[in-house]
Design a protein around this motif. Structure first.
Motif, PDB file in Angstrom:
ATOM      1  N   VAL A  19      -3.002  -2.890  -8.362  1.00  0.00           N
ATOM      2  CA  VAL A  19      -4.263  -2.963  -8.082  1.00  0.00           C
ATOM      3  C   VAL A  19      -4.858  -1.432  -8.068  1.00  0.00           C
ATOM      4  O   VAL A  19      -4.220  -0.617  -7.714  1.00  0.00           O
ATOM      5  N   PHE A  20      -5.958  -1.314  -8.520  1.00  0.00           N
ATOM      6  CA  PHE A  20      -6.550   0.279  -8.586  1.00  0.00           C
ATOM      7  C   PHE A  20      -8.156   0.120  -8.551  1.00  0.00           C
ATOM      8  O   PHE A  20      -8.579  -0.957  -8.712  1.00  0.00           O
ATOM      9  N   ARG A  21      -8.593   1.316  -8.173  1.00  0.00           N
ATOM     10  CA  ARG A  21     -10.068   1.006  -8.379  1.00  0.00           C
ATOM     11  C   ARG A  21     -10.706   1.570  -9.659  1.00  0.00           C
ATOM     12  O   ARG A  21     -10.084   2.234 -10.430  1.00  0.00           O
ATOM     13  N   TYR A  22     -11.331   0.694 -10.175  1.00  0.00           N
ATOM     14  CA  TYR A  22     -11.920   0.613 -11.646  1.00  0.00           C
ATOM     15  C   TYR A  22     -12.448   1.919 -12.042  1.00  0.00           C
ATOM     16  O   TYR A  22     -13.384   2.428 -11.267  1.00  0.00           O
ATOM     17  N   ASN A  27      -6.806   6.645  -8.530  1.00  0.00           N
ATOM     18  CA  ASN A  27      -7.199   5.517  -8.380  1.00  0.00           C
ATOM     19  C   ASN A  27      -6.451   4.352  -7.856  1.00  0.00           C
ATOM     20  O   ASN A  27      -6.714   3.254  -7.438  1.00  0.00           O
ATOM     21  N   LEU A  28      -4.924   4.718  -7.942  1.00  0.00           N
ATOM     22  CA  LEU A  28      -4.185   3.441  -7.404  1.00  0.00           C
ATOM     23  C   LEU A  28      -4.263   3.160  -6.019  1.00  0.00           C
ATOM     24  O   LEU A  28      -4.507   4.174  -5.428  1.00  0.00           O
ATOM     25  N   VAL A  39     -15.206  -1.057  -6.959  1.00  0.00           N
ATOM     26  CA  VAL A  39     -14.684  -2.355  -7.707  1.00  0.00           C
ATOM     27  C   VAL A  39     -13.206  -2.152  -7.746  1.00  0.00           C
ATOM     28  O   VAL A  39     -12.630  -1.197  -8.475  1.00  0.00           O
ATOM     29  N   ASP A  40     -12.538  -3.175  -7.296  1.00  0.00           N
ATOM     30  CA  ASP A  40     -10.725  -3.285  -7.581  1.00  0.00           C
ATOM     31  C   ASP A  40     -10.460  -3.867  -8.772  1.00  0.00           C
ATOM     32  O   ASP A  40     -11.153  -5.266  -9.062  1.00  0.00           O
ATOM     33  N   TYR A  41      -9.669  -3.684  -9.699  1.00  0.00           N
ATOM     34  CA  TYR A  41      -9.212  -4.226 -10.564  1.00  0.00           C
ATOM     35  C   TYR A  41      -7.653  -4.364 -10.412  1.00  0.00           C
ATOM     36  O   TYR A  41      -6.840  -3.793  -9.532  1.00  0.00           O
ATOM     37  N   ILE A  42      -7.072  -5.508 -11.193  1.00  0.00           N
ATOM     38  CA  ILE A  42      -5.707  -5.865 -11.150  1.00  0.00           C
ATOM     39  C   ILE A  42      -5.266  -6.011 -12.433  1.00  0.00           C
ATOM     40  O   ILE A  42      -5.858  -6.648 -13.230  1.00  0.00           O
ATOM     41  N   LYS A  78       0.971  -1.101   0.149  1.00  0.00           N
ATOM     42  CA  LYS A  78       0.002   0.012   0.049  1.00  0.00           C
ATOM     43  C   LYS A  78       0.810   1.509   0.044  1.00  0.00           C
ATOM     44  O   LYS A  78       0.397   2.284  -0.407  1.00  0.00           O
ATOM     45  N   PHE A  79       2.197   1.197   0.273  1.00  0.00           N
ATOM     46  CA  PHE A  79       2.985   2.462   0.316  1.00  0.00           C
ATOM     47  C   PHE A  79       3.867   2.409  -0.911  1.00  0.00           C
ATOM     48  O   PHE A  79       4.576   3.534  -0.939  1.00  0.00           O
ATOM     49  N   ALA A  80       3.883   1.700  -1.727  1.00  0.00           N
ATOM     50  CA  ALA A  80       4.255   1.838  -2.918  1.00  0.00           C
ATOM     51  C   ALA A  80       4.353   3.155  -3.742  1.00  0.00           C
ATOM     52  O   ALA A  80       5.392   3.390  -4.372  1.00  0.00           O
ATOM     53  N   TYR A  81       3.409   3.392  -3.863  1.00  0.00           N
ATOM     54  CA  TYR A  81       2.941   4.573  -4.677  1.00  0.00           C
ATOM     55  C   TYR A  81       2.343   5.976  -3.821  1.00  0.00           C
ATOM     56  O   TYR A  81       1.913   6.769  -4.242  1.00  0.00           O
TER      57      TYR A  81
END
Length: 265
Positions: free
Chosen positions: A114-117, A233-234, A123-126, A87-90
């Motif tokens: 992983v980001f918010r669509y 959204n990331l 909805v989470d997308y990867i 969670k802290f990468a970005y």
């Protein structure tokens, strides 16, 4: 929905913390004078507050677990993989609002993010990041071009899938070499399967946005359809597979122990 769970954690942390604090400041001293019993609600709040706070901090600022629900990131990630997302990468972000408060790092080409669509932020997308701000991305005949340069693809052979992945047996497995990163992808061998919407285009990635693709190129809803992921959204970068459970198999065969601890690249 992910927003509801984050909000629930914040609300429970605040509620149990306030109950514990109010009792310590106002009610505990009076109760001590008359040797009164601690109310059950205070006992529960005092017990659960540090646990809920620890979960909130871990999930919001360090790592969050996700389950892979689809085949869009095969062969890198399979249906039933459970991953931890850094969670802290970005950048450090506040829970619920996802507002960045401390910039730490920036997404790179090749990251599995992983980001918010963008169409539905609940909805989470990867997907894999292919283009960063300013990049010119084109896609022709199932080959990616970045800033006018064709991204090399090396044929590895035919993919052999097991369990939920068996339906993709026979797909072409290739090594794709993005600038600064390389990874495996799957491609349907039938040239008649080309989709004109996703197979002929050229776009420039705007500032504050990213272009993403699934590794299972012919079975992924990604930036070819809805274009760009806003930076806001990331959620984070996929880091490791910590569990695997393919529910289509029997109990004894559901776990692929060989995938546990695999670093996501």
């Amino acid at each position: 929905m992910r927003l509801d769970f984050a909000l629930l954690l914040v609300a429970l942390t605040a509620l149990t913390g306030l109950i514990w604090l109010a009792d310590r400041l106002f009610f505990a001293p009076r109760r001590a004078q008359r040797n009164g019993r601690v109310p059950a609600v205070v006992e529960y709040a005092r017990s659960f507050f540090p646990v809920i706070l620890a979960v909130l901090v871990f999930r919001s600022f360090l790592f969050e677990p996700f389950k892979i629900p689809s085949s869009s990131m095969m062969p890198t990630l399979l249906i039933g993989d459970f991953i931890l997302v850094n969670k802290f990468a970005y950048g450090i972000r506040l829970p619920v609002t996802n507002t960045k408060i401390i910039p730490v790092g920036e997404p790179k080409r090749g990251d599995v993010a992983v980001f918010r669509y963008p169409v539905d932020p609940n909805v989470d997308y990867i997907k894999r990041i292919i283009g960063i701000p300013g990049d010119v991305i084109s896609y022709r005949n199932k080959v990616v071009h970045v800033n006018g340069q064709e991204v090399p693809q090396e044929m590895l052979g035919r993919y052999v899938g097991e369990r939920s992945s068996a339906e993709y047996t026979g797909y072409e497995e290739l090594l794709e070499r993005l600038p600064g990163a390389e990874h495996r992808i799957l491609r349907r061998p039938d040239p008649r399967a080309l989709n004109q919407l996703q197979d002929e285009f050229r776009v420039t990635v705007p500032e504050g946005h990213y272009f993403v693709l699934g590794d299972n190129r012919d079975n992924s809803q990604d930036s070819r359809y809805w274009r760009f992921v806003p930076e806001a959204n990331l959620v984070g970068r996929a880091s490791v597979i910590w569990w695997n459970w393919d529910s289509r198999d029997g109990m004894l065969e559901a776990v692929d122990f060989g995938r546990l601890g695999t670093i996501v690249r």
